[in-house]
Design an enzyme around this catalytic site. Structure first.
Site, mmCIF file in Angstrom:
data_model
loop_
_atom_site.group_PDB
_atom_site.id
_atom_site.type_symbol
_atom_site.label_atom_id
_atom_site.label_comp_id
_atom_site.label_asym_id
_atom_site.label_seq_id
_atom_site.Cartn_x
_atom_site.Cartn_y
_atom_site.Cartn_z
ATOM 1 C CD GLU A 53 -0.980 8.178 0.795
ATOM 2 O OE1 GLU A 53 -0.396 7.817 1.835
ATOM 3 O OE2 GLU A 53 -2.219 8.166 0.670
ATOM 4 C CE LYS B 56 -0.959 8.612 9.048
ATOM 5 N NZ LYS B 56 -1.790 8.591 7.826
ATOM 6 C CG ASP C 296 -3.000 10.998 5.483
ATOM 7 O OD1 ASP C 296 -1.925 10.535 5.910
ATOM 8 O OD2 ASP C 296 -3.811 10.344 4.817
ATOM 9 C CD GLU D 150 -3.127 0.864 2.113
ATOM 10 O OE1 GLU D 150 -3.362 -0.289 2.523
ATOM 11 O OE2 GLU D 150 -3.869 1.840 2.374
ATOM 12 N NE ARG D 151 -2.366 5.120 -0.021
ATOM 13 C CZ ARG D 151 -3.376 5.433 -0.844
ATOM 14 N NH1 ARG D 151 -3.173 5.613 -2.145
ATOM 15 N NH2 ARG D 151 -4.601 5.524 -0.374
ATOM 16 C CD GLU E 132 -7.633 6.020 6.326
ATOM 17 O OE1 GLU E 132 -6.773 5.139 6.203
ATOM 18 O OE2 GLU E 132 -7.514 7.165 5.843
ATOM 19 C CD1 TRP F 155 -12.061 10.156 2.790
ATOM 20 C CD2 TRP F 155 -13.644 9.039 1.682
ATOM 21 N NE1 TRP F 155 -12.178 8.921 3.361
ATOM 22 C CE2 TRP F 155 -13.141 8.204 2.700
ATOM 23 C CE3 TRP F 155 -14.661 8.547 0.851
ATOM 24 C CZ2 TRP F 155 -13.611 6.913 2.915
ATOM 25 C CZ3 TRP F 155 -15.125 7.263 1.059
ATOM 26 C CH2 TRP F 155 -14.601 6.448 2.087
ATOM 27 C CE LYS G 86 -5.980 2.918 9.100
ATOM 28 N NZ LYS G 86 -5.638 3.080 7.666
ATOM 29 N NE ARG H 69 -0.427 4.152 11.815
ATOM 30 C CZ ARG H 69 -1.119 4.490 10.735
ATOM 31 N NH1 ARG H 69 -2.325 4.013 10.523
ATOM 32 N NH2 ARG H 69 -0.615 5.321 9.845
ATOM 33 C CG HIS I 240 -6.176 15.433 1.659
ATOM 34 N ND1 HIS I 240 -6.617 14.624 0.645
ATOM 35 C CD2 HIS I 240 -5.941 14.618 2.708
ATOM 36 C CE1 HIS I 240 -6.645 13.374 1.079
ATOM 37 N NE2 HIS I 240 -6.221 13.342 2.316
HETATM 38 O O1 GCW Z 1 -2.522 8.419 4.139
HETATM 39 C C1 GCW Z 1 -3.446 7.398 4.366
HETATM 40 C C2 GCW Z 1 -3.241 6.445 3.237
HETATM 41 C C3 GCW Z 1 -3.725 5.059 3.551
HETATM 42 C C4 GCW Z 1 -3.122 4.636 4.882
HETATM 43 C C5 GCW Z 1 -3.561 5.608 5.955
HETATM 44 C C6 GCW Z 1 -2.951 5.292 7.316
HETATM 45 C C7 GCW Z 1 -2.460 2.448 5.529
HETATM 46 O O2 GCW Z 1 -3.894 6.962 2.097
HETATM 47 O O3 GCW Z 1 -3.325 4.214 2.502
HETATM 48 O O4 GCW Z 1 -3.482 3.325 5.219
HETATM 49 O O5 GCW Z 1 -3.132 6.902 5.622
HETATM 50 O O6 GCW Z 1 -1.965 5.919 7.647
HETATM 51 O O7 GCW Z 1 -3.465 4.442 8.011
#
Ligand code: GCW
Length: 734
Positions: A425, A392, A397, A199-200, A323, A575, A319, A356, A553
């Site tokens: 990403e 983060k 994000d 992923e990413r 999401e 989104w 996590k 997280r 974003h």
């Molecule tokens: O930035 C977003 C990404 C998701 C990612 C999520 C996260 C793993 O688009 O792909 O999922 O963050 O950090 O959990």
């Protein structure tokens, strides 16, 4: 006999683990003598290319043999690395002995393994298990180098530092270095799925070839471990935070064990993501409620089982309730309830839980930037000692620029670790040259004003909340099966820089770039200078052409490849890019002051005050915190509208300037890597222009403003940009 055996084993290991680039084995012709031989990037910053003949004697004199004190796989690895360095840089293999040498030796050991090291009384006391000392000592009229530590892994780190000294051509005579990491957990997070999809990920497939494990251990695992150890990374989460419970099954754990065995000599522990609903999915329970005793017992038994297989297993990364991931919230329990239950399961084995804070919810109408703080800050002090909350760098994000996350400094009784995203990403994937060092330094050096002015984010990370409390930094890896590991030559620098910042959050991004460029590209100061200059401005270029002045974003939906500022029709408000920029006839920007979402109230008062007023908000964060009219006067004298346009143009121009600089390096670095970078820069230039044109076309349609004289009109109309569909762009979540 034993000595011979050691030398032979090391030699065999060297040959096995040293994939060499193709052109180097070709006979050299008069032309290739001056043009650097082609490379593919596999060797990373550990290239160990020959030292120029003029400097060689000085290095060869002090690095003429190896004396090893200690007998462990880690010391074997240290000796192998020294041999690799000597062979590459000085052109010869060294004799290894366990006796004290007469001089001109590199002597490695700990006070426990070496009477000689103990006799030197080096200042090792404050260096912990992972620190080291490197010192030159005169012996019989010759210089020798001692690399000493309290543990074998400290010795290995010292060896890498010593080799770096030669790679960057520092003097060995008089060398006197002591160093130790400021953070305990320095860890890569791989968002790798069990089918090897990343992923990413923009660098190929996952490195972990699960299907062939545990039977076959790809030599690449060893090179991966070497690279990590060379920059002090001591942990790896093997699996995606969007987790799959299967990894916790016995048949997978033996595969994990195989990787752990490869990594162990390099001081790297493995960790796994824990899917919160695993007790249901693979345990046959009806619930995953963290307060249900059967659930806690299941996790405890699972942890016991994991530690039977992998005794130095690091712990879990989770996590939860974000999401679509399951979590304690599914049972109306808090994040602390969930984290503590898992923490209790791993505590008897010395494991930790990284929980997280990247949490926002579909049902919550609150500004997304506020949700993590709202959920977590009230839980301060309620987590077990072996929980560390992973936050983060920004509240949204991993955007090209965000203010630091308000949780830093706001949970004084809870260990917090930084999560950076190394994989790009939101910064152009692998083809855009964007060195992230300046971004990370900007975040780490931000003043939190908590509990007082002058306490930076870095300070909050490296000051344990109580003596012995865990500290750390995580980086979402940009590593895959691509021959160059990171998808581009320059993205290796981000892996490298992450390790350096995790070791010392007060590092300077420029110095890191210089070391990296020197080791990765060239000894020529002019070339190194040009590369460092390109790197230094590269992140700001991305900000300029993607999201200037505090915008965020605005990327296209899902894959985040290319611009999508017009997107406004997705199911969840947060989104949609339109949710973030809020552009209309009246102006642009997200009001996070008291008249808006009041996200500012989550920062310390002096900051909330400073950023609460557009006049005292740095312009590079203006639209993050304020909704301002298009005509607002900026410090440049331009209106906001004109300023926005100027940033887009500047971004594209910066890429063109990088291209020109790179053109000058043609023939000064090897052609193969040079031309890859050159092609990528051309892609970046085209995409920067795409971003600029699409953004201007869109914002013009909203603002209704004309383009001032001298600003080029977008190449196409807005509909043309809207029609671009990149549904197969890599890395999207599945
Ligand atoms: O930035 C977003 C990404 C998701 C990612 C999520 C996260 C793993 O688009 O792909 O999922 O963050 O950090 O959990």
């Amino acid at each position: 006999m034993r000595l011979l055996f050691v030398v032979m084993t090391l030699f065999a290991a060297l040959i096995a683990a040293a994939p060499r680039t193709d052109a180097r084995s070709l006979p050299s012709s008069p032309q290739t003598a001056t043009i650097p031989a082609n490379e593919d990037g596999y060797d990373l910053w550990l290239r160990y290319r020959p030292v120029d003949p003029a400097s060689r004697p000085a290095y060869a004199a002090a690095f003429a043999s190896i004396v090893r004190h200690g007998n462990s796989p880690t010391i074997d690895a240290a000796v192998a690395e020294l041999q690799r360095g000597a062979l590459g840089m000085l052109g010869r293999e060294l004799q290894v002995s366990e006796e004290d040498a007469l001089g001109g030796a590199v002597i490695i050991g700990t006070p426990a393994t070496s009477r000689f090291v103990a006799s030197l009384k080096l200042p090792l006391a404050g260096l912990g298990a992972e620190g080291f000392a490197i010192r030159s000592v005169a012996m019989h009229g010759r210089v020798s180098i001692v690399i000493a530590a309290n543990s074998d892994i400290g010795v290995l780190y010292g060896v890498f530092r010593f080799l770096q000294q030669i790679q960057t051509r520092q003097k060995l005579n008089g060398i006197d270095i002591t160093d130790s990491p400021k953070l305990q957990v320095r860890i890569l997070n791989h968002w790798d799925n069990l089918d090897r999809y990343v992923e990413r990920g923009y660098a190929g497939q996952s490195l972990w070839d699960w299907q062939k494990l545990p039977g076959y251990k790809d030599p690449r695992y060893t090179d991966y471990a070497r690279a990590n150890a060379s920059i002090g990374i001591n942990g790896v989460v093997l699996t995606n935070v969007n987790a799959n419970a299967e990894i916790l099954k016995p048949e997978w754990l033996v595969k994990v064990r195989a990787l752990a065995e490869v990594f162990r000599p390099y001081g790297i522990r493995v960790y796994l993501t824990a899917r919160f609903s695993a007790p249901i999915e693979i345990g046959g329970l009806k619930t995953a409620d963290p307060l249900d005793p059967a659930v806690a017992a299941w996790w405890k038994a699972k942890a016991d089982e994991i530690y039977r297989v992998i005794p130095d297993f690091g712990g879990f990364l989770v996590k939860a309730n974000s999401e679509g991931q399951p979590g304690p919230g599914d049972y109306k329990r808090s994040h602390a309830d969930g984290a503590n239950m898992l923490a209790d399961a791993v505590a008897p084995h010395g494991g930790i839980v990284m929980w997280r804070a990247f949490v926002y919810s579909a049902e919550n109408a609150e500004d997304r930037a506020k949700q993590a703080y709202a959920d977590f800050q009230p839980l301060d002090g309620t987590f077990r000692d072996n929980v560390i909350v992973q936050v983060k760098n920004g509240a949204i994000d991993f955007q090209p620029r965000e203010p630091f996350h308000p949780l830093f400094g706001a949970m004084p009784r809870t260990p917090l670790m930084m999560e950076f995203q190394i994989t790009k990403e939101y910064l152009g994937f692998a083809t855009h040259l964007a060195y992230l060092g300046p971004m990370w330094e900007e975040v780490l050096q931000s003043d939190t004003f908590r509990p007082r002015e002058g306490v930076t984010v870095a300070d909050t990370l490296d000051t344990p909340v109580r003596p012995g409390a865990v500290t750390g930094m995580a980086g979402v890896a940009n590593i895959g099966t691509d021959r160059n590991w990171s998808g581009s030559q320059f993205d290796q620098a981000n892996w490298y820089a992450f390790g350096r910042f995790a070791w010392d959050p007060d590092s300077k991004s420029d110095a890191i770039a210089r070391d990296w460029a020197r080791m990765t590209w060239s000894d020529d100061p002019a070339t190194v200078g040009a590369i460092v200059a390109m790197m230094g401005g590269s992140r700001e270029a991305v900000v300029d052409y993607m999201t200037p002045l505090g915008l965020a974003h605005l990327m296209a939906t899902g894959h985040h490849y290319g611009p999508g500022p017009w997107v406004a029709n997705l199911a969840r408000p947060e989104w949609n890019p339109a949710y973030y920029h809020r552009a209309g006839k009246d102006g642009i920007g997200f009001d996070r002051t008291k008249t808006g979402s009041d996200a500012l109230s989550q920062y310390a008062d002096p900051l909330a005050k400073r950023w609460g007023n557009p006049e005292t908000t740095p312009e590079n964060l203006l639209l993050w915190f304020h909704h301002v009219p298009w005509d607002r006067k900026m410090t440049s004298g331009r209106t906001l509208w004109e300023e926005l346009l100027a940033h887009y143009d500047r971004g594209v121009a910066s890429v063109a300037a990088m291209q020109a600089r790179w053109e000058e390096q043609k023939g000064r670095v090897d052609h193969r890597r040079w031309s890859e970078v050159s092609d990528f820069l051309a892609i970046q230039h085209a995409e920067a222009k795409w971003w600029r044109d699409a953004s201007i076309a869109y914002f013009q349609s909203v603002s209704g403003r004309p383009l001032p004289a001298g600003v080029a009109a977008p190449e196409h109309d807005l509909d043309w940009y809207k029609a671009i569909d990149s549904k197969y762009a890599p890395g999207n979540g599945k």
